[in-house]
Write a protein that holds these residues in place. Structure first.
Motif, short mmCIF file in Angstrom:
data_model
loop_
_atom_site.label_atom_id
_atom_site.label_comp_id
_atom_site.label_asym_id
_atom_site.label_seq_id
_atom_site.Cartn_x
_atom_site.Cartn_y
_atom_site.Cartn_z
N VAL A 33 19.26 9.88 2.13
CA VAL A 33 19.90 8.83 1.20
C VAL A 33 19.01 7.73 1.20
N GLU A 34 18.25 7.52 -0.16
CA GLU A 34 17.16 6.78 -0.36
C GLU A 34 17.59 5.81 -1.37
N ASP A 35 16.93 4.51 -1.26
CA ASP A 35 17.37 3.54 -2.42
C ASP A 35 16.61 3.94 -3.77
N ILE A 36 15.34 4.06 -3.42
CA ILE A 36 14.42 4.38 -4.65
C ILE A 36 13.41 5.32 -4.64
N LEU A 37 13.05 6.12 -5.43
CA LEU A 37 12.02 7.17 -5.46
C LEU A 37 10.85 6.83 -6.48
N ASP A 38 9.93 6.06 -5.61
CA ASP A 38 8.77 5.60 -6.36
C ASP A 38 7.55 6.47 -6.59
N THR A 39 6.51 6.03 -5.50
CA THR A 39 5.44 7.00 -5.59
C THR A 39 5.88 8.34 -4.85
N GLY A 40 6.85 8.43 -4.10
CA GLY A 40 7.38 9.46 -3.54
C GLY A 40 6.53 9.92 -1.94
N MET A 41 5.81 8.87 -1.65
CA MET A 41 5.03 8.96 -0.40
C MET A 41 6.00 8.99 0.86
N THR A 42 6.84 8.10 0.64
CA THR A 42 7.89 7.93 1.86
C THR A 42 8.72 8.96 1.95
N LEU A 43 9.08 9.73 0.75
CA LEU A 43 10.04 10.74 1.05
C LEU A 43 9.30 12.18 1.55
N THR A 99 0.85 -1.13 -0.11
CA THR A 99 -0.04 -0.03 0.07
C THR A 99 0.85 1.09 -0.07
N HIS A 100 2.20 1.30 -0.69
CA HIS A 100 2.80 2.29 -0.71
C HIS A 100 2.07 3.51 -1.19
N SER A 101 1.09 3.56 -2.14
CA SER A 101 0.43 4.48 -2.71
C SER A 101 -0.69 5.15 -1.97
N GLU A 130 9.54 -0.55 -13.61
CA GLU A 130 9.63 -2.18 -13.45
C GLU A 130 10.00 -2.20 -12.14
N PHE A 131 9.76 -3.44 -11.59
CA PHE A 131 9.96 -3.91 -10.11
C PHE A 131 11.46 -4.32 -10.07
N VAL A 132 12.24 -3.80 -9.50
CA VAL A 132 13.82 -3.96 -9.17
C VAL A 132 14.18 -4.46 -8.01
N VAL A 133 15.17 -5.12 -8.07
CA VAL A 133 15.85 -5.81 -6.85
C VAL A 133 17.26 -5.61 -6.96
N ASP A 166 15.39 6.54 -9.75
CA ASP A 166 14.21 7.26 -9.70
C ASP A 166 13.12 6.47 -10.71
N LYS A 167 12.19 6.55 -10.36
CA LYS A 167 10.96 5.81 -11.17
C LYS A 167 10.06 6.95 -11.28
N PRO A 168 10.25 7.90 -12.12
CA PRO A 168 9.18 9.18 -12.23
C PRO A 168 8.04 8.73 -12.82
P1 IMP Z 1 7.57 5.37 -2.31
O1 IMP Z 1 6.81 5.66 -1.00
O2 IMP Z 1 6.50 4.80 -3.16
O3 IMP Z 1 8.51 6.15 -3.21
O4 IMP Z 1 8.42 3.84 -2.03
C1 IMP Z 1 9.76 4.06 -1.62
C2 IMP Z 1 10.09 2.50 -1.10
O5 IMP Z 1 9.34 1.52 -1.72
C3 IMP Z 1 11.49 2.44 -1.52
O6 IMP Z 1 12.27 2.75 -0.40
C4 IMP Z 1 11.52 0.73 -1.46
O7 IMP Z 1 11.53 -0.03 -0.16
C5 IMP Z 1 9.97 0.44 -2.14
N1 IMP Z 1 10.26 0.15 -3.52
C6 IMP Z 1 9.66 1.05 -4.52
N2 IMP Z 1 9.81 0.42 -5.80
C7 IMP Z 1 10.43 -0.81 -5.41
C8 IMP Z 1 11.09 -1.74 -6.43
O8 IMP Z 1 11.14 -1.65 -7.58
N3 IMP Z 1 11.69 -2.59 -5.71
C9 IMP Z 1 11.79 -2.71 -4.33
N4 IMP Z 1 11.39 -2.13 -3.57
C10 IMP Z 1 10.64 -0.74 -4.05
#
Ligand code: IMP
Ligand code: MG
Length: 198
Positions: free
Chosen positions: A110-120, A86-88, A163-166, A142-144
């Motif tokens: 310092v973050e691994d990935i910026l996805d929806t941006g909700m965490t940041l 439920t990140h979104s 794409e879902f990355v690991v 960054d997944k814009p």
């Molecule tokens: P956001 O709040 O949607 O930007 O999510 C950020 C967090 O979701 C990241 O710190 C990751 O833990 C997780 N996440 C988002 N995309 C991926 C992915 O492609 N692979 C693994 N974890 C992801």
């Protein structure tokens, strides 16, 4: 009783999953060196306080910290999203706070990935209230296309497709964090891509 695995035989799980390399370890390391220099150029001579988000950001933080010249300190924070899927929803919760105050410090998140941006978005609001001298954001990936919150990173390693990355800190059910590269997770039996929104 689980069946015993013969030597050389892959587990059921390993047969159902594959990782396709997207960014090699070498490219990651070279890019981190560039980012470290860029950050130091922006804040010459200033002590920098790196704040990483457990656990995905740990590898990026340690490599970045080792490449930044001069005074660097770091700290960790942990957050969880309600339910793993439920990140979104925007429901972010603090599960471990920083050890020390960031007031008056030049802070780089310092973050691994910026996805929806909700965490940041959650973290930036929290940190801004604590009155740092500067607050900047470095993300490895960054997944814009997936952005929901109006946030951006100041330093970006790589922009990647949806794409879902690991690997390199990023997990799928806590696995694959230890890969030295970033790859796209493919799920069997036909080894399709994992939908990024799962
Ligand atoms: P956001 O709040 O949607 O930007 O999510 C950020 C967090 O979701 C990241 O710190 C990751 O833990 C997780 N996440 C988002 N995309 C991926 C992915 O492609 N692979 C693994 N974890 C992801
Ligand atoms: Mg995760």
């Amino acid at each position: 009783m689980p069946k015993r695995q013969k030597a050389g035989q892959k587990s059921d799980r390993a047969q159902r999953e594959r990782v396709r390399v997207l960014i090699t370890g070498g490219r990651i390391q070279r890019r981190i060196q560039e980012l470290a220099q860029e950050i130091r150029r922006d804040f010459p001579g200033e002590p920098l306080h790196l704040v990483s988000v457990l656990k995905g950001g740990v590898f990026f933080l340690t490599d970045l910290a080792r490449n930044i010249a001069g005074e660097v300190s770091f700290d960790f924070i942990a957050v969880s999203s309600y339910g793993q899927k439920t990140h979104s929803s925007g429901q972010v919760r603090l599960t471990r706070d920083l050890d020390s105050s960031i007031e008056g410090k030049t802070v780089i998140v310092v973050e691994d990935i910026l996805d929806t941006g909700m965490t940041l978005q959650y973290l930036l609001r929290l940190f801004q209230q604590r009155k740092p001298k500067h607050l900047r954001v470095a993300v490895l990936l960054d997944k814009p296309e997936r952005r929901i919150a109006a946030v951006r990173a100041d330093y970006i390693g790589f922009s990647i497709p949806n794409e879902f990355v690991v690997g390199y800190g990023l997990d799928y059910a806590e696995r694959y964090r230890n890969l030295p590269y970033v790859g796209v997770l493919l799920l069997g039996p036909g080894l399709k891509k994992k939908p990024a929104e799962d």
